[in-house]
Design a protein around this motif. Structure first.
Motif, PDB file in Angstrom:
ATOM      1  N   THR A  78     -41.277  13.762   1.491  1.00  0.00           N
ATOM      2  CA  THR A  78     -41.961  13.762   0.197  1.00  0.00           C
ATOM      3  C   THR A  78     -43.315  13.088   0.327  1.00  0.00           C
ATOM      4  N   LEU A  79     -44.217  13.509  -0.529  1.00  0.00           N
ATOM      5  CA  LEU A  79     -45.591  12.979  -0.535  1.00  0.00           C
ATOM      6  C   LEU A  79     -46.157  13.215  -1.927  1.00  0.00           C
ATOM      7  N   ALA A  80     -46.674  12.179  -2.543  1.00  0.00           N
ATOM      8  CA  ALA A  80     -47.270  12.362  -3.876  1.00  0.00           C
ATOM      9  C   ALA A  80     -48.303  11.290  -4.147  1.00  0.00           C
ATOM     10  N   THR A  81     -49.280  11.664  -4.975  1.00  0.00           N
ATOM     11  CA  THR A  81     -50.310  10.733  -5.445  1.00  0.00           C
ATOM     12  C   THR A  81     -50.154  10.582  -6.959  1.00  0.00           C
ATOM     13  N   LYS A  82     -50.285   9.381  -7.437  1.00  0.00           N
ATOM     14  CA  LYS A  82     -50.198   9.098  -8.870  1.00  0.00           C
ATOM     15  C   LYS A  82     -51.284   9.892  -9.604  1.00  0.00           C
TER      16      LYS A  82
ATOM     17  N   PHE B 113     -55.029   9.054  -9.814  1.00  0.00           N
ATOM     18  CA  PHE B 113     -55.684   8.749  -8.539  1.00  0.00           C
ATOM     19  C   PHE B 113     -55.880   9.989  -7.661  1.00  0.00           C
ATOM     20  N   ARG B 114     -55.616  11.151  -8.224  1.00  0.00           N
ATOM     21  CA  ARG B 114     -55.713  12.366  -7.400  1.00  0.00           C
ATOM     22  C   ARG B 114     -57.162  12.751  -7.125  1.00  0.00           C
ATOM     23  N   ARG B 115     -57.359  13.574  -6.115  1.00  0.00           N
ATOM     24  CA  ARG B 115     -58.663  14.086  -5.693  1.00  0.00           C
ATOM     25  C   ARG B 115     -59.616  12.971  -5.265  1.00  0.00           C
ATOM     26  N   GLN B 116     -59.037  11.912  -4.715  1.00  0.00           N
ATOM     27  CA  GLN B 116     -59.881  10.825  -4.192  1.00  0.00           C
ATOM     28  C   GLN B 116     -59.537  10.526  -2.740  1.00  0.00           C
ATOM     29  N   GLY B 117     -58.801  11.433  -2.096  1.00  0.00           N
ATOM     30  CA  GLY B 117     -58.496  11.245  -0.683  1.00  0.00           C
ATOM     31  C   GLY B 117     -57.262  10.406  -0.395  1.00  0.00           C
ATOM     32  N   VAL B 118     -56.468  10.096  -1.422  1.00  0.00           N
ATOM     33  CA  VAL B 118     -55.280   9.248  -1.203  1.00  0.00           C
ATOM     34  C   VAL B 118     -54.267   9.963  -0.299  1.00  0.00           C
ATOM     35  N   ALA B 119     -53.916  11.200  -0.642  1.00  0.00           N
ATOM     36  CA  ALA B 119     -52.918  11.931   0.154  1.00  0.00           C
ATOM     37  C   ALA B 119     -53.460  12.221   1.564  1.00  0.00           C
ATOM     38  N   ASP B 120     -54.731  12.555   1.646  1.00  0.00           N
ATOM     39  CA  ASP B 120     -55.356  12.752   2.964  1.00  0.00           C
ATOM     40  C   ASP B 120     -55.138  11.533   3.852  1.00  0.00           C
ATOM     41  N   SER B 121     -55.408  10.355   3.294  1.00  0.00           N
ATOM     42  CA  SER B 121     -55.298   9.115   4.079  1.00  0.00           C
ATOM     43  C   SER B 121     -53.846   8.823   4.431  1.00  0.00           C
TER      44      SER B 121
ATOM     45  N   GLY C  14     -45.671  28.056  -5.149  1.00  0.00           N
ATOM     46  CA  GLY C  14     -46.726  27.966  -6.163  1.00  0.00           C
ATOM     47  C   GLY C  14     -47.583  26.715  -6.065  1.00  0.00           C
ATOM     48  N   ASN C  15     -47.281  25.833  -5.126  1.00  0.00           N
ATOM     49  CA  ASN C  15     -48.012  24.570  -5.023  1.00  0.00           C
ATOM     50  C   ASN C  15     -49.235  24.735  -4.119  1.00  0.00           C
ATOM     51  N   ARG C  16     -50.273  25.360  -4.683  1.00  0.00           N
ATOM     52  CA  ARG C  16     -51.467  25.690  -3.899  1.00  0.00           C
ATOM     53  C   ARG C  16     -52.223  24.443  -3.451  1.00  0.00           C
ATOM     54  N   ALA C  17     -52.231  23.401  -4.301  1.00  0.00           N
ATOM     55  CA  ALA C  17     -52.965  22.180  -3.950  1.00  0.00           C
ATOM     56  C   ALA C  17     -52.376  21.571  -2.673  1.00  0.00           C
ATOM     57  N   ALA C  18     -51.048  21.443  -2.647  1.00  0.00           N
ATOM     58  CA  ALA C  18     -50.413  20.842  -1.471  1.00  0.00           C
ATOM     59  C   ALA C  18     -50.606  21.735  -0.239  1.00  0.00           C
TER      60      ALA C  18
ATOM     61  N   ALA D  64     -53.072  23.705   0.387  1.00  0.00           N
ATOM     62  CA  ALA D  64     -54.465  23.548   0.847  1.00  0.00           C
ATOM     63  C   ALA D  64     -54.617  22.248   1.625  1.00  0.00           C
ATOM     64  N   MET D  65     -53.963  21.213   1.121  1.00  0.00           N
ATOM     65  CA  MET D  65     -54.037  19.910   1.807  1.00  0.00           C
ATOM     66  C   MET D  65     -53.447  20.002   3.215  1.00  0.00           C
ATOM     67  N   TYR D  66     -52.279  20.636   3.326  1.00  0.00           N
ATOM     68  CA  TYR D  66     -51.645  20.723   4.643  1.00  0.00           C
ATOM     69  C   TYR D  66     -52.464  21.604   5.596  1.00  0.00           C
ATOM     70  N   ARG D  67     -53.014  22.677   5.063  1.00  0.00           N
ATOM     71  CA  ARG D  67     -53.864  23.538   5.917  1.00  0.00           C
ATOM     72  C   ARG D  67     -55.074  22.759   6.430  1.00  0.00           C
ATOM     73  N   LYS D  68     -55.640  21.930   5.540  1.00  0.00           N
ATOM     74  CA  LYS D  68     -56.797  21.109   5.939  1.00  0.00           C
ATOM     75  C   LYS D  68     -56.449  20.221   7.134  1.00  0.00           C
ATOM     76  N   HIS D  69     -55.177  19.817   7.220  1.00  0.00           N
ATOM     77  CA  HIS D  69     -54.738  18.961   8.327  1.00  0.00           C
ATOM     78  C   HIS D  69     -54.208  19.774   9.509  1.00  0.00           C
TER      79      HIS D  69
HETATM   80  C1  LIG Z   1     -50.769  17.485  -3.502  1.00  0.00           C
HETATM   81  C2  LIG Z   1     -51.170  16.055  -3.753  1.00  0.00           C
HETATM   82  C3  LIG Z   1     -50.235  15.121  -2.952  1.00  0.00           C
HETATM   83  C4  LIG Z   1     -52.615  15.833  -3.288  1.00  0.00           C
HETATM   84  O1  LIG Z   1     -52.918  14.466  -3.444  1.00  0.00           O
HETATM   85  P1  LIG Z   1     -54.428  13.928  -3.591  1.00  0.00           P
HETATM   86  O2  LIG Z   1     -54.392  12.473  -3.308  1.00  0.00           O
HETATM   87  O3  LIG Z   1     -54.997  14.355  -4.866  1.00  0.00           O
HETATM   88  O4  LIG Z   1     -55.143  14.717  -2.411  1.00  0.00           O
HETATM   89  P2  LIG Z   1     -56.530  14.385  -1.712  1.00  0.00           P
HETATM   90  O5  LIG Z   1     -57.527  13.899  -2.718  1.00  0.00           O
HETATM   91  O6  LIG Z   1     -56.290  13.507  -0.524  1.00  0.00           O
HETATM   92  O7  LIG Z   1     -56.976  15.832  -1.245  1.00  0.00           O
HETATM   93  C5  LIG Z   1     -56.586  16.338   0.006  1.00  0.00           C
HETATM   94  C6  LIG Z   1     -56.785  17.835   0.042  1.00  0.00           C
HETATM   95  O8  LIG Z   1     -55.759  18.454  -0.710  1.00  0.00           O
HETATM   96  C7  LIG Z   1     -56.252  19.660  -1.317  1.00  0.00           C
HETATM   97  N1  LIG Z   1     -56.137  19.510  -2.758  1.00  0.00           N
HETATM   98  C8  LIG Z   1     -55.726  18.419  -3.431  1.00  0.00           C
HETATM   99  N2  LIG Z   1     -55.666  18.687  -4.748  1.00  0.00           N
HETATM  100  C9  LIG Z   1     -56.042  19.969  -4.901  1.00  0.00           C
HETATM  101  C10 LIG Z   1     -56.160  20.815  -6.027  1.00  0.00           C
HETATM  102  N3  LIG Z   1     -55.896  20.391  -7.266  1.00  0.00           N
HETATM  103  N4  LIG Z   1     -56.552  22.096  -5.805  1.00  0.00           N
HETATM  104  C11 LIG Z   1     -56.828  22.552  -4.567  1.00  0.00           C
HETATM  105  N5  LIG Z   1     -56.735  21.786  -3.459  1.00  0.00           N
HETATM  106  C12 LIG Z   1     -56.341  20.501  -3.627  1.00  0.00           C
HETATM  107  C13 LIG Z   1     -57.691  19.795  -0.868  1.00  0.00           C
HETATM  108  O9  LIG Z   1     -57.690  20.524   0.343  1.00  0.00           O
HETATM  109  C14 LIG Z   1     -58.064  18.336  -0.575  1.00  0.00           C
HETATM  110  O10 LIG Z   1     -59.104  18.212   0.334  1.00  0.00           O
HETATM  111  P3  LIG Z   1     -60.641  18.230  -0.230  1.00  0.00           P
HETATM  112  O11 LIG Z   1     -60.702  17.181  -1.280  1.00  0.00           O
HETATM  113  O12 LIG Z   1     -61.438  17.912   0.985  1.00  0.00           O
HETATM  114  O13 LIG Z   1     -60.847  19.612  -0.794  1.00  0.00           O
HETATM  115  C15 LIG Z   1     -51.105  15.687  -5.282  1.00  0.00           C
HETATM  116  O14 LIG Z   1     -51.744  16.715  -6.018  1.00  0.00           O
HETATM  117  C16 LIG Z   1     -49.706  15.498  -5.801  1.00  0.00           C
HETATM  118  O15 LIG Z   1     -49.151  14.400  -5.764  1.00  0.00           O
HETATM  119  N6  LIG Z   1     -49.087  16.598  -6.308  1.00  0.00           N
HETATM  120  C17 LIG Z   1     -47.720  16.553  -6.836  1.00  0.00           C
HETATM  121  C18 LIG Z   1     -46.724  16.304  -5.732  1.00  0.00           C
HETATM  122  C19 LIG Z   1     -46.836  17.320  -4.619  1.00  0.00           C
HETATM  123  O16 LIG Z   1     -47.049  18.498  -4.849  1.00  0.00           O
HETATM  124  N7  LIG Z   1     -46.650  16.840  -3.372  1.00  0.00           N
HETATM  125  C20 LIG Z   1     -46.627  17.681  -2.200  1.00  0.00           C
HETATM  126  C21 LIG Z   1     -45.252  18.205  -2.026  1.00  0.00           C
HETATM  127  S1  LIG Z   1     -45.059  19.155  -0.577  1.00  0.00           S
END
Ligand SMILES: CC(C)(COP(=O)(O)OP(=O)(O)OC[C@H]1O[C@@H](n2cnc3c(N)ncnc32)[C@H](O)[C@@H]1OP(=O)(O)O)[C@@H](O)C(=O)NCCC(=O)NCCS
Length: 152
Positions: free
Chosen positions: A71-75, A78-86, A110-114, A116-121
């Protein structure tokens, strides 16, 4: 704002559980986090601390040369500030230091944000489990990373 990544401790659990509940439609019970933290020798649990509070968390299982991201999540605030990246980079680098070479995870289709994050890594999609999630029958996308990052 300073971001500190450190090992999770039992005193973090209240905030960790709150983040988990706000982030997932199938959150873990509090006792699952406690189990990971205190009873599972394979678990590696990290938190990101910001402004004196917990901004994010990651739990991974390290088994031989593989890590599974459990599991991995950001509050929310605090999202979109590089927390999950770090968190991800730190946890994967430490796992590599302990001998892990590959990483695996499942993520909702359907979790496109996550995704995208994993692809970035460097993770790639290498499978799909139909109707894996019991709450809405959503498919799971399987992703893997062949080479974990090394300490810079
Ligand atoms: C997914 C999640 C962990 C990202 O956390 P975050 O701290 O906001 O992520 P970061 O700011 O470190 O962003 C890392 C990368 O994730 C991707 N990303 C994060 N949020 C995104 C969004 N809303 N839309 C598209 N891409 C997104 C981007 O690639 C981003 O890199 P970039 O900023 O250089 O574009 C957060 O949205 C979350 O907690 N979601 C709910 C729980 C979840 O889905 N966890 C993952 C389960 S597998």
């Amino acid at each position: 704002m300073t971001l500190l990544i450190r090992r999770m401790i039992p005193q973090d659990l209240e905030q960790v559980v709150e983040i988990d509940r706000a982030s997932f439609s199938l959150p873990w019970p509090a006792r699952s986090f406690l189990h990971e933290l205190t009873e599972n020798p394979a678990a590696r649990c990290w938190v990101a601390e910001m402004d004196g509070g917990i901004a994010g968390m990651i739990v991974m299982w390290l088994i031989l040369d593989e890590v599974h991201i459990a599991t991995l999540a950001t509050k929310a605030g605090f999202r979109r500030q590089g927390v999950a990246d770090s968190l991800l980079m730190h946890a994967l680098t430490c796992a590599r230091g302990e001998g892990a070479r590959k990483a695996f995870l499942e993520v909702r289709a359907g979790n496109r944000a996550a995704q995208a994050m994993y692809r970035k890594h460097g993770f790639i999609q290498d499978g799909r489990r139909p109707r894996y999630y019991k709450d809405n029958q959503e498919d799971a996308i399987l992703m893997s990373l062949e080479r974990l990052p090394e300490e810079a």
